[in-house]
Motif scaffolding. Structure first.
Motif, PDB file in Angstrom:
ATOM      1  N   ALA A 109       7.509 -14.421   7.110  1.00  0.00           N
ATOM      2  CA  ALA A 109       7.722 -13.073   7.634  1.00  0.00           C
ATOM      3  C   ALA A 109       7.205 -12.895   9.058  1.00  0.00           C
ATOM      4  CB  ALA A 109       7.079 -12.055   6.697  1.00  0.00           C
ATOM      5  N   SER A 110       6.037 -13.426   9.356  1.00  0.00           N
ATOM      6  CA  SER A 110       5.477 -13.235  10.684  1.00  0.00           C
ATOM      7  C   SER A 110       6.336 -13.919  11.748  1.00  0.00           C
ATOM      8  CB  SER A 110       4.048 -13.767  10.747  1.00  0.00           C
ATOM      9  OG  SER A 110       3.435 -13.401  11.969  1.00  0.00           O
ATOM     10  N   GLY A 111       6.822 -15.109  11.422  1.00  0.00           N
ATOM     11  CA  GLY A 111       7.715 -15.801  12.335  1.00  0.00           C
ATOM     12  C   GLY A 111       9.033 -15.064  12.502  1.00  0.00           C
ATOM     13  N   ALA A 112       9.535 -14.491  11.403  1.00  0.00           N
ATOM     14  CA  ALA A 112      10.763 -13.701  11.495  1.00  0.00           C
ATOM     15  C   ALA A 112      10.577 -12.515  12.427  1.00  0.00           C
ATOM     16  CB  ALA A 112      11.176 -13.228  10.100  1.00  0.00           C
ATOM     17  N   ALA A 113       9.410 -11.868  12.345  1.00  0.00           N
ATOM     18  CA  ALA A 113       9.128 -10.740  13.229  1.00  0.00           C
ATOM     19  C   ALA A 113       9.089 -11.189  14.689  1.00  0.00           C
ATOM     20  CB  ALA A 113       7.798 -10.091  12.838  1.00  0.00           C
ATOM     21  N   ALA A 114       8.538 -12.378  14.949  1.00  0.00           N
ATOM     22  CA  ALA A 114       8.504 -12.903  16.311  1.00  0.00           C
ATOM     23  C   ALA A 114       9.913 -13.143  16.835  1.00  0.00           C
ATOM     24  CB  ALA A 114       7.686 -14.195  16.358  1.00  0.00           C
ATOM     25  N   ALA A 189       7.264 -11.588   0.843  1.00  0.00           N
ATOM     26  CA  ALA A 189       6.642 -10.559   1.689  1.00  0.00           C
ATOM     27  C   ALA A 189       7.463  -9.270   1.601  1.00  0.00           C
ATOM     28  CB  ALA A 189       6.526 -11.046   3.121  1.00  0.00           C
ATOM     29  N   PRO A 190       7.395  -8.566   0.466  1.00  0.00           N
ATOM     30  CA  PRO A 190       8.234  -7.371   0.296  1.00  0.00           C
ATOM     31  C   PRO A 190       7.938  -6.270   1.307  1.00  0.00           C
ATOM     32  CG  PRO A 190       6.624  -7.592  -1.490  1.00  0.00           C
ATOM     33  CD  PRO A 190       6.601  -8.867  -0.739  1.00  0.00           C
ATOM     34  N   GLN A 191       6.693  -6.120   1.721  1.00  0.00           N
ATOM     35  CA  GLN A 191       6.382  -5.086   2.712  1.00  0.00           C
ATOM     36  C   GLN A 191       7.015  -5.397   4.063  1.00  0.00           C
ATOM     37  OE1 GLN A 191       2.012  -4.872   2.511  1.00  0.00           O
ATOM     38  NE2 GLN A 191       2.224  -2.840   1.611  1.00  0.00           N
ATOM     39  N   ALA A 192       6.977  -6.649   4.445  1.00  0.00           N
ATOM     40  CA  ALA A 192       7.603  -7.053   5.699  1.00  0.00           C
ATOM     41  C   ALA A 192       9.117  -6.873   5.619  1.00  0.00           C
ATOM     42  CB  ALA A 192       7.257  -8.502   6.014  1.00  0.00           C
ATOM     43  N   ARG A 212      12.460  -2.102  18.417  1.00  0.00           N
ATOM     44  CA  ARG A 212      11.466  -3.132  18.751  1.00  0.00           C
ATOM     45  C   ARG A 212      10.059  -2.541  18.785  1.00  0.00           C
ATOM     46  NH1 ARG A 212       8.750  -5.596  23.032  1.00  0.00           N
ATOM     47  NH2 ARG A 212       8.630  -7.880  22.828  1.00  0.00           N
ATOM     48  N   SER A 213       9.939  -1.357  19.361  1.00  0.00           N
ATOM     49  CA  SER A 213       8.625  -0.704  19.407  1.00  0.00           C
ATOM     50  C   SER A 213       8.110  -0.429  17.998  1.00  0.00           C
ATOM     51  CB  SER A 213       8.717   0.603  20.193  1.00  0.00           C
ATOM     52  OG  SER A 213       9.048   0.354  21.546  1.00  0.00           O
ATOM     53  N   GLY A 214       9.006   0.009  17.104  1.00  0.00           N
ATOM     54  CA  GLY A 214       8.606   0.256  15.725  1.00  0.00           C
ATOM     55  C   GLY A 214       8.176  -1.006  15.008  1.00  0.00           C
ATOM     56  N   LEU A 215       8.869  -2.102  15.285  1.00  0.00           N
ATOM     57  CA  LEU A 215       8.495  -3.388  14.692  1.00  0.00           C
ATOM     58  C   LEU A 215       7.086  -3.783  15.094  1.00  0.00           C
ATOM     59  CD1 LEU A 215       9.268  -6.104  13.255  1.00  0.00           C
ATOM     60  CD2 LEU A 215      10.107  -6.871  15.487  1.00  0.00           C
ATOM     61  N   LEU A 216       6.776  -3.674  16.366  1.00  0.00           N
ATOM     62  CA  LEU A 216       5.452  -4.054  16.845  1.00  0.00           C
ATOM     63  C   LEU A 216       4.378  -3.078  16.358  1.00  0.00           C
ATOM     64  CD1 LEU A 216       6.352  -5.073  20.516  1.00  0.00           C
ATOM     65  CD2 LEU A 216       6.075  -6.559  18.512  1.00  0.00           C
ATOM     66  N   ALA A 217       4.722  -1.803  16.293  1.00  0.00           N
ATOM     67  CA  ALA A 217       3.739  -0.797  15.874  1.00  0.00           C
ATOM     68  C   ALA A 217       3.367  -0.944  14.400  1.00  0.00           C
ATOM     69  CB  ALA A 217       4.278   0.605  16.133  1.00  0.00           C
ATOM     70  N   GLU A 218       4.275  -1.479  13.601  1.00  0.00           N
ATOM     71  CA  GLU A 218       4.024  -1.613  12.159  1.00  0.00           C
ATOM     72  C   GLU A 218       3.754  -3.052  11.762  1.00  0.00           C
ATOM     73  OE1 GLU A 218       6.288   0.713   9.318  1.00  0.00           O
ATOM     74  OE2 GLU A 218       7.430   1.583  10.980  1.00  0.00           O
ATOM     75  N   SER A 219       3.214  -3.836  12.672  1.00  0.00           N
ATOM     76  CA  SER A 219       2.941  -5.239  12.357  1.00  0.00           C
ATOM     77  C   SER A 219       1.909  -5.391  11.242  1.00  0.00           C
ATOM     78  CB  SER A 219       2.463  -5.985  13.607  1.00  0.00           C
ATOM     79  OG  SER A 219       1.288  -5.387  14.134  1.00  0.00           O
ATOM     80  N   ALA A 221       2.281  -4.431   8.428  1.00  0.00           N
ATOM     81  CA  ALA A 221       3.034  -4.719   7.207  1.00  0.00           C
ATOM     82  C   ALA A 221       3.301  -6.215   7.024  1.00  0.00           C
ATOM     83  CB  ALA A 221       4.365  -3.958   7.223  1.00  0.00           C
ATOM     84  N   LEU A 222       3.037  -6.991   8.045  1.00  0.00           N
ATOM     85  CA  LEU A 222       3.248  -8.435   7.958  1.00  0.00           C
ATOM     86  C   LEU A 222       2.081  -9.094   7.233  1.00  0.00           C
ATOM     87  CD1 LEU A 222       4.386  -9.025  11.650  1.00  0.00           C
ATOM     88  CD2 LEU A 222       5.858  -8.828   9.625  1.00  0.00           C
ATOM     89  N   PRO A 223       2.298 -10.242   6.612  1.00  0.00           N
ATOM     90  CA  PRO A 223       1.191 -10.951   5.971  1.00  0.00           C
ATOM     91  C   PRO A 223       0.063 -11.218   6.968  1.00  0.00           C
ATOM     92  CG  PRO A 223       3.282 -11.907   5.315  1.00  0.00           C
ATOM     93  CD  PRO A 223       3.595 -10.913   6.395  1.00  0.00           C
ATOM     94  N   GLY A 224      -1.142 -10.836   6.619  1.00  0.00           N
ATOM     95  CA  GLY A 224      -2.271 -10.979   7.524  1.00  0.00           C
ATOM     96  C   GLY A 224      -2.372  -9.868   8.537  1.00  0.00           C
ATOM     97  N   GLY A 225      -1.368  -8.978   8.566  1.00  0.00           N
ATOM     98  CA  GLY A 225      -1.393  -7.844   9.477  1.00  0.00           C
ATOM     99  C   GLY A 225      -1.131  -8.189  10.925  1.00  0.00           C
ATOM    100  N   LEU A 226      -0.619  -9.403  11.185  1.00  0.00           N
ATOM    101  CA  LEU A 226      -0.421  -9.844  12.564  1.00  0.00           C
ATOM    102  C   LEU A 226       0.936 -10.506  12.740  1.00  0.00           C
ATOM    103  CD1 LEU A 226      -3.883 -11.512  13.301  1.00  0.00           C
ATOM    104  CD2 LEU A 226      -3.083  -9.307  14.188  1.00  0.00           C
ATOM    105  N   LEU A 227       1.499 -10.350  13.925  1.00  0.00           N
ATOM    106  CA  LEU A 227       2.692 -11.087  14.305  1.00  0.00           C
ATOM    107  C   LEU A 227       2.229 -12.374  14.988  1.00  0.00           C
ATOM    108  CD1 LEU A 227       5.835  -9.647  16.092  1.00  0.00           C
ATOM    109  CD2 LEU A 227       4.842 -11.838  16.746  1.00  0.00           C
TER     110      LEU A 227
END
Length: 277
Positions: A109-114, A189-192, A212-219, A221-227
């Motif tokens: 999930a974190s890599g997908a967000a990146a 990672a259902p939350q992500a 994009r701003s929303g994605l970064l603001a809600e990071s 929700a990613l595993p570990g809470g980080l992108l």
């Protein structure tokens, strides 16, 4: 489609090839030893009236954008003609693609967000420059050794079709990409995944910048809470030797017994015909 056995215009071709709507992509080694890519256009497409000129125009636009400081695109080294063949040569590797990582199940999930953050940023920069990508999907997203996501084939699909994409088409492609990554991450990672679904909806209703701003603001929700890009970089390096850090070896020497024929670059700007991006 036939292709040279060993190389084209100083680029050494490998055995790793794959077919797209444009033609035959091949992992290659540039003349100075860097990992690169080569696209042999489908002759049935590139020989259609006007297609070659539109492809060259799209590449020249890319070069001006990159020279102007726009990042996030796979840089094109040259477009050459060899007899009745037309080749596009890249200055950077074009593997692995996001589609190959997804097919291998090598996406967290974190890599997908990146990937989403990077591609959104690139599209926003393109749109601000007055151009579009035209074919945003997992097959045109390339992941590098450090986990960065770059876009390839910018403008080429439009050039072949004689079409001009709108920014809205790019946004729709990005939203579809986002939903596909949500599906890939939903089990672990259902939350992500839920975040990605919200971001996709935001993109189509409120625009890519807001998404994009929303994605970064809600990071959170990613595993570990980080992108982070660590997992994505490992997946890329594990998927393809061409995602390894660049190695500058000795230049590839021309093979004396090989005659490629006449190789002609097509990237000549006709005087008075430059089209600013």
């Amino acid at each position: 489609m036939s292709s040279p056995r060993h190389g084209i215009a100083g680029f050494r071709l490998t055995e790793h090839t794959w077919i797209t709507e444009l033609g035959n992509w091949i992992d290659a080694i540039s003349p100075d030893g860097r990992r690169a890519g080569a696209l042999l256009f489908d002759s049935r497409i590139i020989e259609l009236p006007g297609v070659r000129d539109r492809v060259v125009a799209a590449v020249l636009t890319d070069r001006r954008l990159v020279m102007g400081g726009l990042g996030g695109l796979i840089p094109v080294a040259d477009v050459v003609a060899a007899g009745d063949q037309v080749w596009l040569l890249t200055a950077q590797a074009v593997t692995p693609t996001l589609s190959s990582l997804l097919a291998a199940g090598a996406m967290e999930a974190s890599g997908a967000a990146a990937v989403l953050a990077d591609t959104a940023q690139t599209l926003l920069a393109l749109h601000a420059s007055g151009v579009t990508h035209g074919s945003v999907h997992p097959g045109t997203v390339v992941v590098t050794a450090d986990g960065a996501a770059l876009l390839s084939e910018r403008g080429l699909a439009d050039a072949i079709r004689g079409d001009t994409s709108t920014p809205e088409r790019d946004v729709s492609g990005w939203a579809a990409l986002t939903r596909g990554l949500a599906a890939a991450c939903r089990h672990q990672a259902p939350q992500a995944a839920a975040l990605f679904e919200r971001v996709a909806a935001t993109a189509t209703t409120r625009g890519l910048a807001t998404a994009r701003s929303g994605l970064l603001a809600e990071s959170h929700a990613l595993p570990g809470g980080l992108l982070t890009r660590d997992g994505l970089a490992r997946a890329a390096r594990g998927q393809s030797m061409f995602a390894q850090p660049p190695v500058y070896g000795r230049p590839v020497e021309a093979e004396q017994e090989r005659d490629e024929g006449d190789i002609v670059t097509l990237l000549h700007v006709p005087q008075g015909h430059e089209s600013a991006p």
